[in-house]
Scaffold this active site. Structure first.
Site, mmCIF file in Angstrom:
data_model
loop_
_atom_site.group_PDB
_atom_site.id
_atom_site.type_symbol
_atom_site.label_atom_id
_atom_site.label_comp_id
_atom_site.label_asym_id
_atom_site.label_seq_id
_atom_site.Cartn_x
_atom_site.Cartn_y
_atom_site.Cartn_z
ATOM 1 N N ARG A 46 -4.687 -0.164 -9.686
ATOM 2 C CA ARG A 46 -4.812 0.883 -8.681
ATOM 3 C C ARG A 46 -4.918 0.204 -7.316
ATOM 4 O O ARG A 46 -5.009 -1.017 -7.208
ATOM 5 C CB ARG A 46 -5.960 1.855 -8.950
ATOM 6 N N GLY A 47 -4.930 1.057 -6.258
ATOM 7 C CA GLY A 47 -4.870 0.511 -4.909
ATOM 8 C C GLY A 47 -3.407 0.526 -4.481
ATOM 9 O O GLY A 47 -2.533 0.050 -5.236
ATOM 10 N N ALA A 48 -3.140 1.080 -3.298
ATOM 11 C CA ALA A 48 -1.749 1.359 -2.904
ATOM 12 C C ALA A 48 -0.805 0.149 -3.012
ATOM 13 O O ALA A 48 0.250 0.238 -3.660
ATOM 14 C CB ALA A 48 -1.731 1.960 -1.503
ATOM 15 N N ARG A 89 1.769 8.407 -9.750
ATOM 16 C CA ARG A 89 0.736 8.715 -8.750
ATOM 17 C C ARG A 89 1.449 9.102 -7.446
ATOM 18 O O ARG A 89 2.205 8.301 -6.905
ATOM 19 C CB ARG A 89 -0.215 7.526 -8.531
ATOM 20 N N ASP A 237 -3.779 4.962 1.633
ATOM 21 C CA ASP A 237 -2.734 5.179 0.617
ATOM 22 C C ASP A 237 -1.444 5.658 1.245
ATOM 23 O O ASP A 237 -0.358 5.458 0.699
ATOM 24 C CB ASP A 237 -3.216 6.176 -0.432
ATOM 25 N N ASN A 247 -6.686 8.473 2.307
ATOM 26 C CA ASN A 247 -7.364 7.387 1.584
ATOM 27 C C ASN A 247 -8.343 8.020 0.605
ATOM 28 O O ASN A 247 -8.510 9.249 0.575
ATOM 29 C CB ASN A 247 -8.067 6.437 2.560
ATOM 30 N N LYS A 248 -8.981 7.190 -0.188
ATOM 31 C CA LYS A 248 -9.875 7.658 -1.255
ATOM 32 C C LYS A 248 -10.798 8.771 -0.783
ATOM 33 O O LYS A 248 -11.364 8.697 0.314
ATOM 34 C CB LYS A 248 -10.692 6.450 -1.754
HETATM 35 O O1 MRU Z 1 -7.449 5.832 -6.662
HETATM 36 P P1 MRU Z 1 -7.342 4.426 -6.153
HETATM 37 O O2 MRU Z 1 -8.405 3.525 -6.662
HETATM 38 O O3 MRU Z 1 -5.951 3.877 -6.371
HETATM 39 O O4 MRU Z 1 -7.535 4.561 -4.591
HETATM 40 C C1 MRU Z 1 -7.424 3.409 -3.798
HETATM 41 C C2 MRU Z 1 -7.716 3.632 -2.366
HETATM 42 O O5 MRU Z 1 -7.951 4.729 -1.929
HETATM 43 C C3 MRU Z 1 -7.621 2.440 -1.466
HETATM 44 O O6 MRU Z 1 -8.513 2.562 -0.408
HETATM 45 C C4 MRU Z 1 -6.199 2.324 -0.913
HETATM 46 O O7 MRU Z 1 -5.252 2.364 -1.945
HETATM 47 C C5 MRU Z 1 -6.000 1.095 -0.129
HETATM 48 S S1 MRU Z 1 -6.059 -0.331 -1.142
HETATM 49 C C6 MRU Z 1 -5.718 -1.686 -0.226
#
Ligand code: MRU
Length: 346
Positions: A46-48, A89, A237, A247-248
């Site tokens: 996970r993470g963009a 996603r 994201d 973002n999250k």
């Molecule tokens: O649901 P996730 O864990 O994929 O969400 C991740 C985030 O919101 C991060 O802040 C974002 O992807 C940036 S990661 C460098």
């Protein structure tokens, strides 16, 4: 030295299973797209930026076993793989960005034999992987200028090595400042409901021996009122052309609190996270997650059976709450509508 989250080895993807952290550091070896799609959906990766790289390697997996020279069938399989992985996603634009880049390479090489197109696809995925490593380090160096020795930094979600290949965006800024010898202290939001802050950001910071204190998300207001925070840095994201940032979930809360308390709120993201096709944040698709992630999180029932749940995975922070956007091209100041484009290498 931060961990390597994802890489290509022995004709397959090797990645950390992030759902097992912090208890266990285990790796998955993935050689088919169904297993990869499940891994993305269930946040094993996970993470963009990391999702984007998984998508790029996923495109290689999607046609890896294609035999023969029937181009039409080959390109149909590639298209199906793109659509299948893209749907895993919806919010992180890095996924569709990477898949589009892979399709572009296939298209440029369409007159070559299938084996050569496949070779070019793998080469491109590896280039995206290598670029991420360099971009994160450049971004980190730019952002580190904003952090003074002794700063207390608030983070939300995980934005470190685990969200990229091996360094991070918002957390990469903290790593870069730490490498410059600045002593920092991080307050890490636990990040409900899936605790990426508690499980992953704290794990990474402790591995780097950076001083970190875990707080519940709803403690952020109080620590700001107590003047314990010098700045907040979060990842993204998807960023619309005007700087509005997805973002999250809970990031918008942090931004509002920062405005109230006069604390600078920074977003750190590579240019691949900026979607110039979208004018503003209202156009960003927001993923909704399953109710069970809240009502049965981590194996324990926390709400009555059949409770109605609303669980958006991300929220949108309006650009006017963002002090600067830290990118690999430098620290971008408002007005974002003009300045994001100005620094873009399009
Ligand atoms: O649901 P996730 O864990 O994929 O969400 C991740 C985030 O919101 C991060 O802040 C974002 O992807 C940036 S990661 C460098």
């Amino acid at each position: 030295m931060p961990v390597t989250t994802i890489e290509w080895t022995n004709n397959q993807i090797r990645m950390i299973d992030q759902t097992k952290l912090p208890e266990e550091l285990t790796y998955l070896e993935i050689s088919d797209t169904e297993v990869l799609a499940e891994a993305i959906k269930s946040l094993r990766i996970r993470g963009a930026p990391a999702i984007g790289i998984a998508g790029a390697f996923g495109m290689v997996l999607g046609v890896q076993n294609f035999a023969g020279e029937e181009k039409e069938v080959f390109f149909k399989q590639l298209k199906e793989t793109s659509e299948y992985l893209n749907a895993t996603r919806p919010t992180a634009v890095n996924l569709s960005w990477a898949i589009q880049r892979m399709n572009g390479v296939a298209e440029q090489n369409k007159d070559k034999p299938v084996a050569e197109i496949k070779e070019q696809l793998l080469k491109e995925a590896q280039t995206i992987w290598e670029e991420d490593r360099k971009i994160c380090r450049r971004l980190g160096k730019h952002g580190a200028k904003l952090l003074k020795d002794g700063f207390n930094v608030l983070t939300h979600c995980n934005t470190g090595a685990l969200a990229t290949v091996d360094y991070g965006t918002a957390l990469g800024v903290v790593f870069a400042a730490n490498e410059e010898g600045k002593k920092l202290h991080v307050y890490a939001d636990e990040t409900r409901p899936l605790l990426q802050g508690a499980r992953l950001n704290v794990w990474e910071l402790m591995n780097e021996s950076i001083d970190v204190t875990l707080i519940c998300d709803n403690t952020a207001a109080f620590v700001m009122q107590q003047k314990k925070i010098d700045c907040a840095i979060v990842g993204a994201d998807r960023i619309a052309a005007n700087g509005d940032t997805a973002n999250k979930i809970g990031t918008y809360n942090v931004a509002v609190l920062c405005e109230k308390h006069g604390v600078p709120f920074y977003v750190a993201a590579p240019y691949s996270t900026i979607d110039f096709n979208l004018r503003n944040g209202s156009q960003i698709p927001i993923e909704e997650r399953a109710a069970e992630e809240i009502t049965e999180g981590f194996g324990k029932r926390t709400a009555p059976l059949n409770t109605k749940v609303y669980s958006p995975a991300f929220d949108i922070t309006p650009n006017e709450l963002i002090a600067s956007i830290i990118t690999e091209e430098g620290v971008i100041e408002p007005p974002y509508e003009i300045n994001l484009k100005k620094h873009a290498k399009l």
